[in-house]
Write a protein that holds these residues in place. Structure first.
Motif, PDB file in Angstrom:
ATOM      1  N   TYR A  60       1.230  -0.981   0.009  1.00 44.22           N
ATOM      2  CA  TYR A  60       0.350   0.201  -0.192  1.00 44.22           C
ATOM      3  C   TYR A  60       1.048   1.506  -0.052  1.00 44.22           C
ATOM      4  N   SER A  61       0.635   2.265  -0.874  1.00 43.78           N
ATOM      5  CA  SER A  61       1.587   3.114  -0.694  1.00 43.78           C
ATOM      6  C   SER A  61       0.563   4.412  -1.837  1.00 43.78           C
ATOM      7  N   PRO A  62       0.041   5.542  -1.071  1.00 45.42           N
ATOM      8  CA  PRO A  62      -1.068   6.651  -1.966  1.00 45.42           C
ATOM      9  C   PRO A  62      -0.033   7.143  -2.649  1.00 45.42           C
ATOM     10  N   ALA A  63       1.895   6.984  -2.850  1.00 41.05           N
ATOM     11  CA  ALA A  63       2.154   7.913  -3.654  1.00 41.05           C
ATOM     12  C   ALA A  63       2.220   7.053  -5.273  1.00 41.05           C
ATOM     13  N   GLN A  64       1.868   6.110  -4.243  1.00 37.25           N
ATOM     14  CA  GLN A  64       1.725   4.935  -6.496  1.00 37.25           C
ATOM     15  C   GLN A  64       0.348   4.583  -6.557  1.00 37.25           C
ATOM     16  N   GLY A  65      -0.498   5.457  -5.874  1.00 42.11           N
ATOM     17  CA  GLY A  65      -1.990   4.638  -6.686  1.00 42.11           C
ATOM     18  C   GLY A  65      -2.221   4.261  -5.950  1.00 42.11           C
ATOM     19  N   GLY A  66      -2.103   4.129  -4.757  1.00 42.57           N
ATOM     20  CA  GLY A  66      -2.764   2.745  -3.093  1.00 42.57           C
ATOM     21  C   GLY A  66      -2.628   1.413  -2.952  1.00 42.57           C
ATOM     22  N   LEU A  67      -3.673   0.538  -3.990  1.00 45.39           N
ATOM     23  CA  LEU A  67      -3.111  -1.172  -3.238  1.00 45.39           C
ATOM     24  C   LEU A  67      -2.588  -2.004  -4.778  1.00 45.39           C
ATOM     25  N   GLY A  68      -1.465  -2.541  -3.892  1.00 43.07           N
ATOM     26  CA  GLY A  68      -0.523  -3.899  -5.717  1.00 43.07           C
ATOM     27  C   GLY A  68      -0.589  -4.696  -4.778  1.00 43.07           C
ATOM     28  N   GLY A 103      -0.184  -4.820  -9.898  1.00 44.46           N
ATOM     29  CA  GLY A 103      -1.008  -3.359 -10.023  1.00 44.46           C
ATOM     30  C   GLY A 103      -0.594  -2.569  -8.855  1.00 44.46           C
ATOM     31  N   PRO A 104      -0.441  -1.200  -8.706  1.00 39.81           N
ATOM     32  CA  PRO A 104      -1.319  -0.706  -9.229  1.00 39.81           C
ATOM     33  C   PRO A 104      -0.597  -0.039 -10.988  1.00 39.81           C
ATOM     34  N   VAL A 105       0.566  -0.139 -10.955  1.00 34.41           N
ATOM     35  CA  VAL A 105       1.474   0.115 -12.662  1.00 34.41           C
ATOM     36  C   VAL A 105       2.145  -1.881 -12.749  1.00 34.41           C
ATOM     37  N   GLY A 106       0.909  -2.127 -13.749  1.00 30.11           N
ATOM     38  CA  GLY A 106       1.088  -3.531 -14.153  1.00 30.11           C
ATOM     39  C   GLY A 106       2.500  -3.441 -14.720  1.00 30.11           C
ATOM     40  N   GLY A 107       3.172  -5.209 -14.871  1.00 23.27           N
ATOM     41  CA  GLY A 107       4.340  -5.290 -15.435  1.00 23.27           C
ATOM     42  C   GLY A 107       4.694  -6.626 -15.176  1.00 23.27           C
ATOM     43  N   GLY A 114       6.458  -3.016 -19.183  1.00 22.06           N
ATOM     44  CA  GLY A 114       5.174  -2.543 -17.726  1.00 22.06           C
ATOM     45  C   GLY A 114       4.733  -1.081 -18.612  1.00 22.06           C
ATOM     46  N   LEU A 115       3.525  -0.806 -18.727  1.00 21.98           N
ATOM     47  CA  LEU A 115       3.012   0.249 -18.878  1.00 21.98           C
ATOM     48  C   LEU A 115       4.123   1.784 -18.424  1.00 21.98           C
ATOM     49  N   ALA A 116       4.530   1.561 -17.215  1.00 19.11           N
ATOM     50  CA  ALA A 116       5.725   2.826 -17.050  1.00 19.11           C
ATOM     51  C   ALA A 116       6.687   2.927 -17.396  1.00 19.11           C
ATOM     52  N   SER A 117       6.987   1.636 -17.865  1.00 11.97           N
ATOM     53  CA  SER A 117       9.072   1.331 -17.935  1.00 11.97           C
ATOM     54  C   SER A 117       8.707  -0.069 -18.954  1.00 11.97           C
ATOM     55  N   THR A 118      10.004  -0.036 -19.837  1.00 14.33           N
ATOM     56  CA  THR A 118      10.330  -0.869 -20.788  1.00 14.33           C
ATOM     57  C   THR A 118      11.544  -0.667 -20.426  1.00 14.33           C
TER      58      THR A 118
END
Length: 178
Positions: A76-84, A106-110, A131-135
């Motif tokens: 859980y990280s509010p800065a990174q979008g919540g639950l992962g 999630g929250p940012v898949g990869g 992933g969506l954030a970086s490859t």
């Protein structure tokens, strides 16, 4: 990081982390608890509090076979979008090498896969992430030059950054490294 044994199965730890970005400093306190639940299962709970970010993780690991281990990490990280959620498996490939496959739901898949090897004076590690954030591709190569000296070359090449680093370390006393 300081470990504090609490018994045969439990270990608490406390530590600190710091970072600097655009001339601004930030830091955090790390508190955690590790528990060996059985001969094949372990759990770890960690909390980070600080000026820039706060987060909590619960990691469960289980030995699946003689050479394979599975991990399940809730965060859980509010800065990174919540639950992962992150699911992973590691496999011992030989006496000196191992590989891994990790899926960050999630929250940012990869998806990430990689291999590392350490034998004699040489060690290396390579990871490929998609992933969506970086490859990109990251890795390092290290070599012991003597009992007191070592060399390291690292790299990161992807959609978010391209950088390389070189480093040498030399032990000057039992407690000091330059």
């Amino acid at each position: 990081l300081f470990d504090v044994p609490l018994g045969d199965k439990d270990t608490a730890y406390v530590g600190a982390q710091g970072q600097m970005q655009r001339g601004m400093g930030a830091g955090g306190l790390v508190l955690g608890l590790r528990r060996q639940c059985s001969a094949h299962t372990g759990a770890e709970l960690a909390v980070v509090t600080g000026s820039m970010q706060s987060a909590a993780t619960l990691a469960l690991n289980r030995q699946l076979s003689e050479h394979s281990t599975g991990t399940l990490t809730y965060s859980y990280s509010p800065a990174q979008g919540g639950l992962g959620l992150e699911v992973g498996v590691q496999r011992q490939l030989s006496n000196h090498s191992k590989g891994h496959l990790t899926w960050n739901v999630g929250p940012v898949g990869g998806l990430s896969t990689g291999m590392q090897r350490s034998k004699g004076k040489n060690s290396w590690k390579f990871d490929l992430s998609v992933g969506l954030a970086s490859t990109g591709l990251t890795g390092f190569f290290g070599r012991k030059l003597s009992k007191k000296s070592s060399f390291r070359f690292g790299f990161r090449c992807g959609t978010m950054a391209v950088d390389v680093d070189f480093g040498c370390t030399r032990r000057v006393s039992r407690e000091s490294v330059v």
